[in-house]
Design a protein around this motif. Structure first.
Motif, PDB file in Angstrom:
ATOM      1  N   TRP A   1      13.594 122.016  -8.869  1.00 49.16           N
ATOM      2  CA  TRP A   1      13.066 121.843 -10.229  1.00 49.16           C
ATOM      3  C   TRP A   1      13.411 120.490 -10.844  1.00 49.16           C
ATOM      4  O   TRP A   1      12.662 119.986 -11.682  1.00 49.16           O
ATOM      5  CB  TRP A   1      13.564 122.964 -11.129  1.00 49.16           C
ATOM      6  CG  TRP A   1      12.746 124.198 -11.006  1.00 49.16           C
ATOM      7  CD1 TRP A   1      12.969 125.279 -10.212  1.00 49.16           C
ATOM      8  CD2 TRP A   1      11.518 124.480 -11.695  1.00 49.16           C
ATOM      9  NE1 TRP A   1      11.972 126.207 -10.346  1.00 49.16           N
ATOM     10  CE2 TRP A   1      11.070 125.747 -11.263  1.00 49.16           C
ATOM     11  CE3 TRP A   1      10.769 123.793 -12.651  1.00 49.16           C
ATOM     12  CZ2 TRP A   1       9.893 126.331 -11.739  1.00 49.16           C
ATOM     13  CZ3 TRP A   1       9.602 124.371 -13.130  1.00 49.16           C
ATOM     14  CH2 TRP A   1       9.179 125.623 -12.671  1.00 49.16           C
TER      15      TRP A   1
ATOM     16  N   ARG B   1       4.516 133.524 -10.283  1.00 49.76           N
ATOM     17  CA  ARG B   1       5.822 132.905 -10.107  1.00 49.76           C
ATOM     18  C   ARG B   1       6.597 133.660  -9.038  1.00 49.76           C
ATOM     19  O   ARG B   1       6.515 134.881  -8.924  1.00 49.76           O
ATOM     20  CB  ARG B   1       6.595 132.909 -11.423  1.00 49.76           C
ATOM     21  CG  ARG B   1       5.888 132.250 -12.602  1.00 49.76           C
ATOM     22  CD  ARG B   1       5.343 130.874 -12.272  1.00 49.76           C
ATOM     23  NE  ARG B   1       4.931 130.156 -13.477  1.00 49.76           N
ATOM     24  CZ  ARG B   1       3.771 129.568 -13.639  1.00 49.76           C
ATOM     25  NH1 ARG B   1       2.859 129.621 -12.670  1.00 49.76           N
ATOM     26  NH2 ARG B   1       3.487 128.916 -14.747  1.00 49.76           N
TER      27      ARG B   1
ATOM     28  N   GLN C   1       9.656 135.383  -7.371  1.00 47.58           N
ATOM     29  CA  GLN C   1      10.868 136.063  -7.801  1.00 47.58           C
ATOM     30  C   GLN C   1      12.037 135.586  -6.935  1.00 47.58           C
ATOM     31  O   GLN C   1      11.990 135.666  -5.707  1.00 47.58           O
ATOM     32  CB  GLN C   1      10.707 137.576  -7.679  1.00 47.58           C
ATOM     33  CG  GLN C   1       9.593 138.145  -8.542  1.00 47.58           C
ATOM     34  CD  GLN C   1       9.799 137.851 -10.020  1.00 47.58           C
ATOM     35  OE1 GLN C   1      10.880 138.099 -10.571  1.00 47.58           O
ATOM     36  NE2 GLN C   1       8.772 137.308 -10.665  1.00 47.58           N
TER      37      GLN C   1
ATOM     38  N   HIS D   1      19.719 135.793 -12.262  1.00 47.73           N
ATOM     39  CA  HIS D   1      19.067 136.038 -13.542  1.00 47.73           C
ATOM     40  C   HIS D   1      18.322 137.365 -13.529  1.00 47.73           C
ATOM     41  O   HIS D   1      17.630 137.689 -12.561  1.00 47.73           O
ATOM     42  CB  HIS D   1      18.080 134.912 -13.862  1.00 47.73           C
ATOM     43  CG  HIS D   1      17.298 135.139 -15.125  1.00 47.73           C
ATOM     44  ND1 HIS D   1      17.882 135.126 -16.371  1.00 47.73           N
ATOM     45  CD2 HIS D   1      15.968 135.389 -15.333  1.00 47.73           C
ATOM     46  CE1 HIS D   1      16.957 135.358 -17.285  1.00 47.73           C
ATOM     47  NE2 HIS D   1      15.801 135.529 -16.681  1.00 47.73           N
TER      48      HIS D   1
ATOM     49  N   PRO E   1      15.626 139.141 -16.023  1.00 45.44           N
ATOM     50  CA  PRO E   1      14.836 138.943 -17.252  1.00 45.44           C
ATOM     51  C   PRO E   1      14.978 140.084 -18.250  1.00 45.44           C
ATOM     52  O   PRO E   1      14.697 139.904 -19.435  1.00 45.44           O
ATOM     53  CB  PRO E   1      13.395 138.832 -16.730  1.00 45.44           C
ATOM     54  CG  PRO E   1      13.417 139.428 -15.359  1.00 45.44           C
ATOM     55  CD  PRO E   1      14.787 139.195 -14.828  1.00 45.44           C
TER      56      PRO E   1
ATOM     57  N   ALA F   1      18.123 131.604 -15.520  1.00 41.76           N
ATOM     58  CA  ALA F   1      17.274 131.359 -14.359  1.00 41.76           C
ATOM     59  C   ALA F   1      17.316 129.875 -14.009  1.00 41.76           C
ATOM     60  O   ALA F   1      17.493 129.016 -14.882  1.00 41.76           O
ATOM     61  CB  ALA F   1      15.842 131.787 -14.654  1.00 41.76           C
TER      62      ALA F   1
ATOM     63  N   ALA G   1      14.726 128.243 -12.803  1.00 41.88           N
ATOM     64  CA  ALA G   1      13.423 127.657 -13.128  1.00 41.88           C
ATOM     65  C   ALA G   1      13.450 127.050 -14.530  1.00 41.88           C
ATOM     66  O   ALA G   1      13.861 127.703 -15.497  1.00 41.88           O
ATOM     67  CB  ALA G   1      12.328 128.712 -13.034  1.00 41.88           C
TER      68      ALA G   1
ATOM     69  N   THR H   1       9.516 129.047 -17.221  1.00 45.52           N
ATOM     70  CA  THR H   1       9.364 130.431 -16.779  1.00 45.52           C
ATOM     71  C   THR H   1       8.081 131.065 -17.285  1.00 45.52           C
ATOM     72  O   THR H   1       7.637 132.077 -16.751  1.00 45.52           O
ATOM     73  CB  THR H   1      10.555 131.279 -17.249  1.00 45.52           C
ATOM     74  OG1 THR H   1      10.695 131.145 -18.673  1.00 45.52           O
ATOM     75  CG2 THR H   1      11.838 130.811 -16.582  1.00 45.52           C
TER      76      THR H   1
END
Length: 614
Positions: free
Chosen positions: A261, A348, A350, A355, A357, A365, A367, A370
């Protein structure tokens, strides 16, 4: 090695508590900041050759010999260090270490003491080990102030690190090893101490590293990666890392995701050149795969935009890609280049990075994005992601968009000092009034203006006669809604029967989804047509195009795009091409099914207009 606590100088100085405050309050998870900052330090230390920087993060459970060597040979008298759990961590039967290494780098060179001048103006060792807040004067670097070292102490549950570096010094290769910790200020023997600690050799009351063969022997004993013959670079051991509530496996996976990322520009291939960096992550010697940007949507869109910036041209095979120069008029300067493009929404992935959600107290997370993507990755000369700047949400209709802005090399001197210690934003207010602040201000303003012009929601017509519907059926059958469809997909004029105030048929979106026909990709859409009052016939105009941004489209982007089949109330009807008109005889709502052949990267925009036939 000897324990060397830092005495408070008679003229005063920065206490250990102030050292931590230098980092501020990062918006990102500490492990993410660690990845970003150490990678920046490694990139800044690269050798000037055509080979990539080799950067690695290795997680290990230290064996008994390594743990004893760390406790008995390195962190001697650890129990006397106040304000840390160093002694407790070293005595724990399970001790974790993060070994962060770089090669094809110059190592931490220059003098060993902060008061010594260097004819070559190299002060890497003292800036990383001793100094606090020294500006980096070696232009086009990622970590301009050297505060990034602070994060390694933050991540360490013992607030302690070991530094092992090999560098060229005075024409010869020299190996250096020193250990450091940051605790609390304390008093001993009538003297005050700052709370900063080193373990090494003592020279004129200043901490010096162990050097030469002895440094390599200690490094080997505590599990540091070895250097090849003639190789330079640096190893950094973060002792007992705080994994933020994650298991070690989750933490190492989080690190690989953070690499993808935040360091993806360094993983992007360049035409005719080697990759800038090679990056490896391991856990107890086993590789932990680093995902490709293409496998972590929407990063595939950022990578496409970045390649357009690198190439300086719009790729013909990327639908909707737009490249804009960002200019400043006073002073007259090109600030940088902005590339944006629409994206087909993709599910997206998993990832088990700790993390949850559904649990607000779970670890963050990895990412950076998100939800729906409507962001620009901000880059400057080092080409490391500074931030993902939010722009206008994508127009109703289901598309996403991504973009990249890269500042011009000659503007790096303005954007670099506009970053806070964590290098995760551009703030013009950090610059003094003058040309630099103006250029950063104008650059950010023009980026936002370009995004608004392209992606901001269009105002609907106030006329009551607007009953046109443009809907986007994406690759994954998400509910997409409807928008005013008067973009480039429109190819016909309003008909004479649509007078203002007339009641027109209603078009409701029912479903869209991907489908395969005879081995080719297609999009299936269903709409419900309700006739106008006092009318039993409806004329439905259909046009399809490749969606650009939710309300505009281009009919030429996808040569395979075509209406191939349709059904009205379950009965097949003939259609073809990219536009068609159907006459519907109905006194109540009727469902129309449309099938459109498309390419693999095309989002289909359906421009539908219904008018009564009286």
């Amino acid at each position: 090695m000897k324990w060397i606590p830092e005495p408070k100088p008679p003229t005063g100085g920065l206490a250990a508590e102030g050292f931590y405050k230098l980092l501020g309050r990062p918006r990102l998870d500490p492990l993410t900041v660690l990845v970003r900052e150490t990678a920046q330090n490694s990139w800044d230390a690269r050798l000037q050759n055509d080979l990539p920087v080799d950067f690695s993060i290795q997680g290990w459970v230290l064996d008994d010999k390594e743990r004893r060597a760390l406790r008995d040979r390195v962190f001697v008298d650890a129990g006397r260090v106040k304000g840390t759990s160093l002694a407790a961590e070293l005595s724990h039967p399970v001790l974790l270490g993060l070994y962060i290494t770089d090669r094809n780098t110059k190592g931490l060179g220059g003098p060993l003491q902060a008061d010594q001048a260097d004819a070559q103006n190299i002060y890497d060792w003292v800036d990383f080990v001793l100094n606090v807040g020294e500006a980096n004067t070696q232009g086009h670097t990622g970590g301009t102030y050297g505060f990034g070292k602070t994060i390694s102490y933050v991540v360490s549950g013992a607030n302690a690190v070991v530094i092992h570096s090999r560098t060229m010094y005075r024409g010869r290769i020299q190996t250096r090893l020193i250990a450091c910790a940051i605790g609390e200020k304390f008093a001993r023997g009538g003297k005050l101490f700052t709370g900063r600690h080193w373990w090494g050799e003592t020279g004129d009351e200043a901490p010096l590293p162990v050097t030469g063969a002895e440094a390599d022997r200690i490094a080997t004993a505590i599990g540091m990666p070895a250097f090849d013959e003639g190789e330079t670079g640096t190893n950094l051991l973060v002792v007992a890392p705080d994994l933020g509530g994650r298991t070690p496996e989750q933490a190492m996976r989080f690190i690989t995701e953070s690499v993808t990322w935040h360091l993806w520009p360094k993983l992007t291939p360049r035409k005719g050149r080697a990759d800038p960096m090679t990056i490896h992550v391991t856990w107890n010697g086993e590789p932990v795969p680093i995902p490709r940007p293409e496998d972590r949507p929407p990063l595939h869109g950022f990578a496409q935009a970045f390649r357009a910036v690198l190439d300086g041209e719009v790729a013909k095979d990327v639908p909707g890609l737009k490249v804009d120069p960002i200019q400043c008029l006073r002073p007259k300067a090109r600030v940088g280049t902005l590339a944006t493009l629409p994206l087909i929404h993709r599910d997206r992935v998993q990832v088990d990075d700790g993390h949850d959600p559904d649990d607000p107290d779970s670890p963050r997370a990895a990412a950076a994005i998100t939800g729906v993507c409507h962001h620009v990755a901000l880059l400057r000369t080092p080409e490391l992601v500074v931030d993902y700047l939010e722009g206008p949400p994508p127009p109703e209709g289901g598309t996403e968009w991504a973009g990249v802005f890269r500042a011009e090399d000659d503007q790096d001197k303005h954007f670099a000092p506009a970053e806070p210690p964590t290098h995760d934003s551009w703030n013009p207010e950090l610059l003094p009034k003058g040309q630099g602040r103006t250029i950063v201000n104008v650059g950010l303003r023009e980026i936002k203006s370009a995004l608004e012009n392209r992606w901001a929601s269009r105002k609907r017509s106030s006329h009551a006669d607007v009953a046109s519907t443009a809907l986007i059926a994406d690759e994954l059958a998400h509910l997409v809604g409807t928008v005013d469809g008067r973009g480039r997909g429109r190819r016909r004029k309003e008909t004479g029967s649509t007078t203002p105030g007339a009641v027109r048929p209603k078009v409701d979106f029912v479903y869209s989804g991907p489908i395969e026909i005879a081995g080719e990709l297609a999009t299936l859409a269903r709409v419900r047509i309700t006739p106008a009052p006092s009318s039993q016939t409806t004329r439905l105009h259909i046009a399809v195009a490749a969606a650009l941004d939710g309300s505009s489209a281009d009919t030429a982007l996808d040569p395979s795009l075509a209406l191939v089949a349709a059904k009205v109330a379950g009965e097949p009807v003939d259609v073809g091409g990219r536009s068609h008109a159907l006459t519907l005889s109905h006194s109540s709502s009727v469902e129309v099914e449309l099938l459109v052949r498309r390419g693999p990267e095309t989002t289909v925009l359906f421009d539908l207009e219904a008018e009564p036939v009286r």
